[in-house]
Every structure is written in structure tokens, then in C-alpha cells.
Scaffold this motif. Structure first.
Motif, PDB file in Angstrom:
ATOM      1  N   GLY A  12      55.194 -43.711  34.724  1.00 56.52           N
ATOM      2  CA  GLY A  12      55.855 -42.988  35.805  1.00 56.52           C
ATOM      3  C   GLY A  12      56.286 -41.567  35.476  1.00 56.52           C
ATOM      4  O   GLY A  12      56.780 -40.858  36.337  1.00 56.52           O
ATOM      5  N   GLN A  13      56.084 -41.131  34.234  1.00 58.73           N
ATOM      6  CA  GLN A  13      56.482 -39.787  33.804  1.00 58.73           C
ATOM      7  C   GLN A  13      55.244 -38.927  33.579  1.00 58.73           C
ATOM      8  O   GLN A  13      54.329 -39.337  32.856  1.00 58.73           O
ATOM      9  CB  GLN A  13      57.291 -39.853  32.507  1.00 58.73           C
ATOM     10  N   ASP A  55      44.968 -46.605  35.117  1.00 58.08           N
ATOM     11  CA  ASP A  55      44.708 -46.820  36.544  1.00 58.08           C
ATOM     12  C   ASP A  55      44.600 -48.324  36.831  1.00 58.08           C
ATOM     13  O   ASP A  55      43.681 -48.784  37.518  1.00 58.08           O
ATOM     14  CB  ASP A  55      43.467 -46.061  37.005  1.00 58.08           C
ATOM     15  N   ASP A  56      45.539 -49.074  36.270  1.00 59.41           N
ATOM     16  CA  ASP A  56      45.704 -50.520  36.467  1.00 59.41           C
ATOM     17  C   ASP A  56      44.586 -51.382  35.890  1.00 59.41           C
ATOM     18  O   ASP A  56      44.450 -52.543  36.252  1.00 59.41           O
ATOM     19  CB  ASP A  56      45.915 -50.854  37.956  1.00 59.41           C
ATOM     20  N   ALA A  57      43.796 -50.830  34.987  1.00 56.97           N
ATOM     21  CA  ALA A  57      42.746 -51.607  34.318  1.00 56.97           C
ATOM     22  C   ALA A  57      43.016 -51.598  32.813  1.00 56.97           C
ATOM     23  O   ALA A  57      43.387 -50.562  32.259  1.00 56.97           O
ATOM     24  CB  ALA A  57      41.370 -51.009  34.598  1.00 56.97           C
ATOM     25  N   ALA A  73      46.860 -42.663  35.737  1.00 58.09           N
ATOM     26  CA  ALA A  73      48.167 -43.308  35.594  1.00 58.09           C
ATOM     27  C   ALA A  73      48.039 -44.343  34.481  1.00 58.09           C
ATOM     28  O   ALA A  73      47.195 -45.243  34.559  1.00 58.09           O
ATOM     29  CB  ALA A  73      48.585 -43.979  36.895  1.00 58.09           C
ATOM     30  N   ILE A  74      48.857 -44.208  33.466  1.00 53.80           N
ATOM     31  CA  ILE A  74      48.792 -45.078  32.294  1.00 53.80           C
ATOM     32  C   ILE A  74      50.090 -45.861  32.197  1.00 53.80           C
ATOM     33  O   ILE A  74      51.172 -45.325  32.456  1.00 53.80           O
ATOM     34  CB  ILE A  74      48.582 -44.242  31.020  1.00 53.80           C
ATOM     35  N   ARG A  75      49.958 -47.128  31.824  1.00 54.29           N
ATOM     36  CA  ARG A  75      51.147 -47.943  31.538  1.00 54.29           C
ATOM     37  C   ARG A  75      51.027 -48.483  30.126  1.00 54.29           C
ATOM     38  O   ARG A  75      49.975 -48.972  29.721  1.00 54.29           O
ATOM     39  CB  ARG A  75      51.300 -49.088  32.529  1.00 54.29           C
ATOM     40  N   THR A  76      52.129 -48.393  29.416  1.00 58.11           N
ATOM     41  CA  THR A  76      52.193 -48.880  28.048  1.00 58.11           C
ATOM     42  C   THR A  76      53.292 -49.927  27.951  1.00 58.11           C
ATOM     43  O   THR A  76      54.054 -50.137  28.898  1.00 58.11           O
ATOM     44  CB  THR A  76      52.496 -47.740  27.058  1.00 58.11           C
ATOM     45  N   ALA A  83      64.732 -50.223  33.328  1.00 54.85           N
ATOM     46  CA  ALA A  83      65.360 -49.034  32.738  1.00 54.85           C
ATOM     47  C   ALA A  83      66.577 -49.385  31.880  1.00 54.85           C
ATOM     48  O   ALA A  83      66.859 -48.711  30.890  1.00 54.85           O
ATOM     49  CB  ALA A  83      65.747 -48.054  33.841  1.00 54.85           C
ATOM     50  N   ASP A  84      67.268 -50.457  32.233  1.00 56.43           N
ATOM     51  CA  ASP A  84      68.451 -50.857  31.452  1.00 56.43           C
ATOM     52  C   ASP A  84      68.102 -51.741  30.256  1.00 56.43           C
ATOM     53  O   ASP A  84      68.972 -52.235  29.553  1.00 56.43           O
ATOM     54  CB  ASP A  84      69.466 -51.565  32.342  1.00 56.43           C
TER      55      ASP A  84
END
Length: 169
Positions: A12-13, A55-57, A73-76, A83-84
Motif C-alpha cells: 500500500g506504500q 499484482d495478486d499473483a 502492486a506488491i505484497r510482502t 497496522a497494530d
């Protein structure tokens, strides 16, 4: 060596980095973005420790160059918990079902399982075993990993008991 400006979103950043064309996505995440949760194991795309979602893959971040994810878009692993710091259902299941031993392979397994849980198809025992078999655990903690993903899928309503096969107790 020439450097290339690459912009992408991680968890998201927005990240804008200048990198050499030969720098892998794993190196870019670890060294340019400070996200060290993505582990580099074999560096040949075999072990899956470096799996991230692009990208969700699911992608082996040691096999893709950082410049190739421009605009993606990358997610790790760092993006899974709230966030908490509250663990998501999958992370909690890994903790509850002993889905990790040394922890080296855990980020890759969590990202691969996240992809499975977010697909529209429900997860069957056969699909669970097929997909998760693409990653390696050097500690042979496979049963705990499978138990954890199965438990998270059930909790999230993503499990299909109709496709069940018998598993050892």
C-alpha cells in the motif's frame, strides 16, 4: 552501470527507487525498501522462500528483476498483519498449528497461502497439497504448515470438505 527509476506499490506504500537493471525484486525489497521479511534461499526459484504477491499473483522474487515491477502492486510478509501488529487469520493459524520451525521458509509459505485464500475457488485437500508442494521447508514442517492453512481456510469459510482426502492423524 546504468540505473533505472522504478516506481511500484509495496503493501500500500508507493516506492520509487533507482536500481541497476540486474537487481532482483528480492534484493530491491530487502536493500532499497528495507523489507527484510522476504527471504532469499536458493536464488534459483526452487525453494519459494522469496515468494511475494505481484499484482495478486505469487512470484519468486529472486527470479524477477526489480525493473520488471514498474507500476505493479506488491505484497510482502510485512503487509499481512494489521497496522497494530495483530496477526491475520492465516498468521494466527501458523502460530496455533506449529506451522513454522526455524521460520526461514515461513514468509514464502504465508504469501503462497494468502494467494490461495484470496482466490475465488474454495480450497480442497488436493489443491492445498498441490499448491503448497511448490515451496520447500528444510525442517520438514510440512504437516504443521498444511494444518495451519487448512485451519485458516476453514475459519475464513474457504475450505471445501467435499474434496477431502484422508490425512494422517
Amino acid at each position: 552501470m546504468s540505473r533505472h527509476r522504478t516506481t511500484f506499490t509495496v503493501n500500500g506504500q508507493t516506492q520509487c527507487v533507482e536500481i541497476e537493471a540486474r537487481r532482483t525484486l528480492a534484493e530491491t525489497l530487502r536493500e532499497n525498501c528495507g523489507l527484510t521479511g522476504t527471504h532469499v534461499g536458493c536464488e534459483h526459484g526452487v525453494c519459494g522462500a522469496c515468494t511475494v504477491l505481484v499484482d495478486d499473483a505469487p512470484m519468486r522474487s529472486c527470479l524477477i528483476f526489480g525493473v520488471q515491477v514498474d507500476g505493479a502492486a506488491i505484497r510482502t510478509i510485512e503487509g499481512l498483519a494489521a497496522a497494530d501488529g495483530t496477526l491475520n487469520a492465516l498468521q494466527q493459524a501458523f502460530q496455533d498449528h506449529h506451522g513454522l520451525q526455524c521460520g526461514f521458509c515461513t514468509p514464502g509459505f504465508l504469501m503462497l497461502a494468502t494467494w490461495m485464500l484470496e482466490r475465488p475457488q474454495k480450497i480442497t485437500e488436493a489443491s492445498l497439497r498441490e499448491v503448497m508442494s511448490s515451496n520447500l521447508c528444510r525442517c520438514t514442517g510440512y504437516q504443521g504448515i498444511l494444518d495451519a492453512v487448512r485451519a485458516a481456510a476453514r475459519r475464513l469459510g474457504r475450505w471445501d470438505d467435499a474434496g477431502a482426502i484422508s490425512t494422517p492423524a
